[in-house]
Scaffold this motif. Structure first.
Motif, PDB file in Angstrom:
ATOM      1  N   VAL A 171       0.858  -1.175   0.000  1.00 13.41           N
ATOM      2  CA  VAL A 171       0.000   0.000   0.000  1.00 13.41           C
ATOM      3  C   VAL A 171       0.902   1.234   0.000  1.00 13.41           C
ATOM      4  O   VAL A 171       1.918   1.266   0.697  1.00 13.41           O
ATOM      5  N   CYS A 172       0.540   2.214  -0.808  1.00 18.37           N
ATOM      6  CA  CYS A 172       1.290   3.463  -0.837  1.00 18.37           C
ATOM      7  C   CYS A 172       1.079   4.207   0.471  1.00 18.37           C
ATOM      8  O   CYS A 172      -0.050   4.282   0.975  1.00 18.37           O
ATOM      9  N   ARG A 173       2.148   4.759   0.985  1.00 15.52           N
ATOM     10  CA  ARG A 173       2.064   5.534   2.228  1.00 15.52           C
ATOM     11  C   ARG A 173       1.005   6.632   2.113  1.00 15.52           C
ATOM     12  O   ARG A 173       0.256   6.879   3.058  1.00 15.52           O
ATOM     13  N   THR A 174       0.920   7.275   0.962  1.00 19.32           N
ATOM     14  CA  THR A 174      -0.036   8.372   0.782  1.00 19.32           C
ATOM     15  C   THR A 174      -1.487   7.897   0.787  1.00 19.32           C
ATOM     16  O   THR A 174      -2.387   8.706   0.949  1.00 19.32           O
ATOM     17  N   LYS A 175      -1.714   6.610   0.600  1.00 16.36           N
ATOM     18  CA  LYS A 175      -3.076   6.060   0.599  1.00 16.36           C
ATOM     19  C   LYS A 175      -3.543   5.655   2.000  1.00 16.36           C
ATOM     20  O   LYS A 175      -4.694   5.281   2.191  1.00 16.36           O
ATOM     21  N   LEU A 176      -2.637   5.716   2.975  1.00 21.72           N
ATOM     22  CA  LEU A 176      -3.003   5.369   4.357  1.00 21.72           C
ATOM     23  C   LEU A 176      -3.804   6.504   4.986  1.00 21.72           C
ATOM     24  O   LEU A 176      -3.670   7.665   4.584  1.00 21.72           O
ATOM     25  N   PRO A 177      -4.607   6.186   6.001  1.00 19.99           N
ATOM     26  CA  PRO A 177      -5.300   7.262   6.725  1.00 19.99           C
ATOM     27  C   PRO A 177      -4.283   8.235   7.319  1.00 19.99           C
ATOM     28  O   PRO A 177      -3.141   7.850   7.639  1.00 19.99           O
ATOM     29  N   GLY A 178      -4.669   9.479   7.486  1.00 22.10           N
ATOM     30  CA  GLY A 178      -3.785  10.499   8.043  1.00 22.10           C
ATOM     31  C   GLY A 178      -3.203  10.099   9.387  1.00 22.10           C
ATOM     32  O   GLY A 178      -2.031  10.385   9.682  1.00 22.10           O
ATOM     33  N   GLN A 179      -3.992   9.414  10.209  1.00 21.81           N
ATOM     34  CA  GLN A 179      -3.497   8.992  11.525  1.00 21.81           C
ATOM     35  C   GLN A 179      -2.354   7.985  11.382  1.00 21.81           C
ATOM     36  O   GLN A 179      -1.437   7.968  12.197  1.00 21.81           O
ATOM     37  N   ALA A 180      -2.403   7.144  10.348  1.00 22.80           N
ATOM     38  CA  ALA A 180      -1.320   6.174  10.117  1.00 22.80           C
ATOM     39  C   ALA A 180      -0.061   6.914   9.688  1.00 22.80           C
ATOM     40  O   ALA A 180       1.045   6.581  10.138  1.00 22.80           O
ATOM     41  N   ARG A 181      -0.211   7.920   8.837  1.00 20.77           N
ATOM     42  CA  ARG A 181       0.953   8.714   8.438  1.00 20.77           C
ATOM     43  C   ARG A 181       1.530   9.465   9.640  1.00 20.77           C
ATOM     44  O   ARG A 181       2.743   9.584   9.781  1.00 20.77           O
ATOM     45  N   ASP A 182       0.650   9.931  10.542  1.00 19.86           N
ATOM     46  CA  ASP A 182       1.121  10.578  11.783  1.00 19.86           C
ATOM     47  C   ASP A 182       1.933   9.596  12.628  1.00 19.86           C
ATOM     48  O   ASP A 182       2.977   9.946  13.180  1.00 19.86           O
ATOM     49  N   THR A 183       1.462   8.356  12.718  1.00 20.19           N
ATOM     50  CA  THR A 183       2.181   7.329  13.485  1.00 20.19           C
ATOM     51  C   THR A 183       3.538   7.059  12.858  1.00 20.19           C
ATOM     52  O   THR A 183       4.546   6.941  13.565  1.00 20.19           O
ATOM     53  N   LEU A 184       3.613   6.981  11.527  1.00 21.54           N
ATOM     54  CA  LEU A 184       4.888   6.763  10.844  1.00 21.54           C
ATOM     55  C   LEU A 184       5.863   7.915  11.122  1.00 21.54           C
ATOM     56  O   LEU A 184       7.062   7.692  11.310  1.00 21.54           O
ATOM     57  N   THR A 185       5.345   9.140  11.193  1.00 16.51           N
ATOM     58  CA  THR A 185       6.184  10.292  11.525  1.00 16.51           C
ATOM     59  C   THR A 185       6.720  10.171  12.949  1.00 16.51           C
ATOM     60  O   THR A 185       7.902  10.422  13.208  1.00 16.51           O
ATOM     61  N   LEU A 186       5.851   9.764  13.896  1.00 18.47           N
ATOM     62  CA  LEU A 186       6.296   9.573  15.284  1.00 18.47           C
ATOM     63  C   LEU A 186       7.372   8.490  15.370  1.00 18.47           C
ATOM     64  O   LEU A 186       8.342   8.627  16.116  1.00 18.47           O
ATOM     65  N   ILE A 187       7.203   7.424  14.610  1.00 19.32           N
ATOM     66  CA  ILE A 187       8.195   6.334  14.608  1.00 19.32           C
ATOM     67  C   ILE A 187       9.533   6.864  14.110  1.00 19.32           C
ATOM     68  O   ILE A 187      10.585   6.582  14.697  1.00 19.32           O
ATOM     69  N   ALA A 188       9.502   7.653  13.033  1.00 17.37           N
ATOM     70  CA  ALA A 188      10.741   8.210  12.476  1.00 17.37           C
ATOM     71  C   ALA A 188      11.433   9.121  13.490  1.00 17.37           C
ATOM     72  O   ALA A 188      12.662   9.169  13.551  1.00 17.37           O
ATOM     73  N   ARG A 189      10.654   9.821  14.305  1.00 12.48           N
ATOM     74  CA  ARG A 189      11.212  10.727  15.324  1.00 12.48           C
ATOM     75  C   ARG A 189      11.598  10.008  16.610  1.00 12.48           C
ATOM     76  O   ARG A 189      12.270  10.581  17.453  1.00 12.48           O
ATOM     77  N   GLY A 190      11.124   8.790  16.766  1.00 15.67           N
ATOM     78  CA  GLY A 190      11.379   8.063  18.016  1.00 15.67           C
ATOM     79  C   GLY A 190      10.416   8.429  19.128  1.00 15.67           C
ATOM     80  O   GLY A 190      10.700   8.218  20.298  1.00 15.67           O
ATOM     81  N   GLY A 191       9.235   8.958  18.786  1.00 11.13           N
ATOM     82  CA  GLY A 191       8.210   9.290  19.772  1.00 11.13           C
ATOM     83  C   GLY A 191       8.110  10.786  19.964  1.00 11.13           C
ATOM     84  O   GLY A 191       8.675  11.546  19.195  1.00 11.13           O
ATOM     85  N   PRO A 192       7.367  11.200  20.960  1.00  8.98           N
ATOM     86  CA  PRO A 192       6.636  10.430  21.962  1.00  8.98           C
ATOM     87  C   PRO A 192       5.363   9.829  21.360  1.00  8.98           C
ATOM     88  O   PRO A 192       4.786  10.362  20.433  1.00  8.98           O
ATOM     89  N   TYR A 193       4.969   8.702  21.917  1.00  8.55           N
ATOM     90  CA  TYR A 193       3.827   7.957  21.420  1.00  8.55           C
ATOM     91  C   TYR A 193       2.618   8.176  22.322  1.00  8.55           C
ATOM     92  O   TYR A 193       2.765   8.361  23.531  1.00  8.55           O
ATOM     93  N   PRO A 194       1.416   8.108  21.745  1.00  6.37           N
ATOM     94  CA  PRO A 194       0.212   8.371  22.545  1.00  6.37           C
ATOM     95  C   PRO A 194      -0.175   7.247  23.511  1.00  6.37           C
ATOM     96  O   PRO A 194      -0.924   7.486  24.444  1.00  6.37           O
ATOM     97  N   TYR A 195       0.341   6.043  23.289  1.00  6.67           N
ATOM     98  CA  TYR A 195      -0.028   4.908  24.136  1.00  6.67           C
ATOM     99  C   TYR A 195       1.211   4.276  24.743  1.00  6.67           C
ATOM    100  O   TYR A 195       2.239   4.138  24.080  1.00  6.67           O
ATOM    101  N   ARG A 196       1.099   3.886  25.992  1.00  3.98           N
ATOM    102  CA  ARG A 196       2.217   3.293  26.724  1.00  3.98           C
ATOM    103  C   ARG A 196       2.737   2.025  26.046  1.00  3.98           C
ATOM    104  O   ARG A 196       3.918   1.726  26.094  1.00  3.98           O
ATOM    105  N   SER A 197       1.863   1.291  25.391  1.00  7.78           N
ATOM    106  CA  SER A 197       2.282   0.025  24.775  1.00  7.78           C
ATOM    107  C   SER A 197       2.873   0.201  23.374  1.00  7.78           C
ATOM    108  O   SER A 197       3.292  -0.773  22.760  1.00  7.78           O
TER     109      SER A 197
END
Length: 152
Positions: free
Chosen positions: A63-89
């Motif tokens: 799946v193309c990254r641009t076809k993902l929901p905006g929240q998924a792209r936000d999560t990918l950005t957080l992963i690239a930055r190393g957080g902080p994440y909204p959930y403890r798990s």
């Protein structure tokens, strides 16, 4: 002559074992296990080769990254930055119990929550990352996966 045959047989046995060890190491490297980070290492989203993305598994749709929901792209950005994440798990080891992703050692995959608007809990959407930088999307709590192509 008996002692020379024994010595020769030992040398042949050692040579055969050496050839087998080299062949096994080569086969292991060819199956995609070379250059993997040590257990517990967490790559960033930028670990994937720029412009050289290749699907990790032909069995998974991509799946193309641009076809993902905006929240998924936000999560990918957080992963690239190393957080902080909204959930403890977020960032915990994903065990791949159902073997829907390519088999890897324990600790290879990590999972991150994709916020679901209106959900009272973590919802069913996740991004799972692999140790070599690959990324996967699931909207149905691991029932199915798509490999994320960052090129599009």
């Amino acid at each position: 002559m008996t002692s020379s045959m024994t010595s020769r047989n030992r040398m042949i046995a050692v040579a055969v074992l050496l050839v087998c060890a080299i062949a096994a190491a080569g086969a292991y490297a060819l199956t995609g296990h070379q250059d993997k980070p040590a257990t517990g290492a967490r790559p960033s989203a930028s670990a994937a080769p720029a412009g050289g993305w290749t699907p990790d598994s032909a069995a998974l749709a991509d799946v193309c990254r641009t076809k993902l929901p905006g929240q998924a792209r936000d999560t990918l950005t957080l992963i690239a930055r190393g957080g902080p994440y909204p959930y403890r798990s977020d960032g915990i080891v994903f065990e791949n119990r159902e073997s829907r992703l390519p088999r890897q050692r324990t600790g290879y995959y990590h999972e991150y929550t994709v916020v679901t608007p209106g959900s009272g809990d973590r919802g069913t959407r996740r991004v799972v990352t692999g140790g070599a930088g690959e990324q996967y999307w699931t909207a149905d709590h691991y029932a199915s996966f798509q490999e994320i192509d960052a090129r599009c």
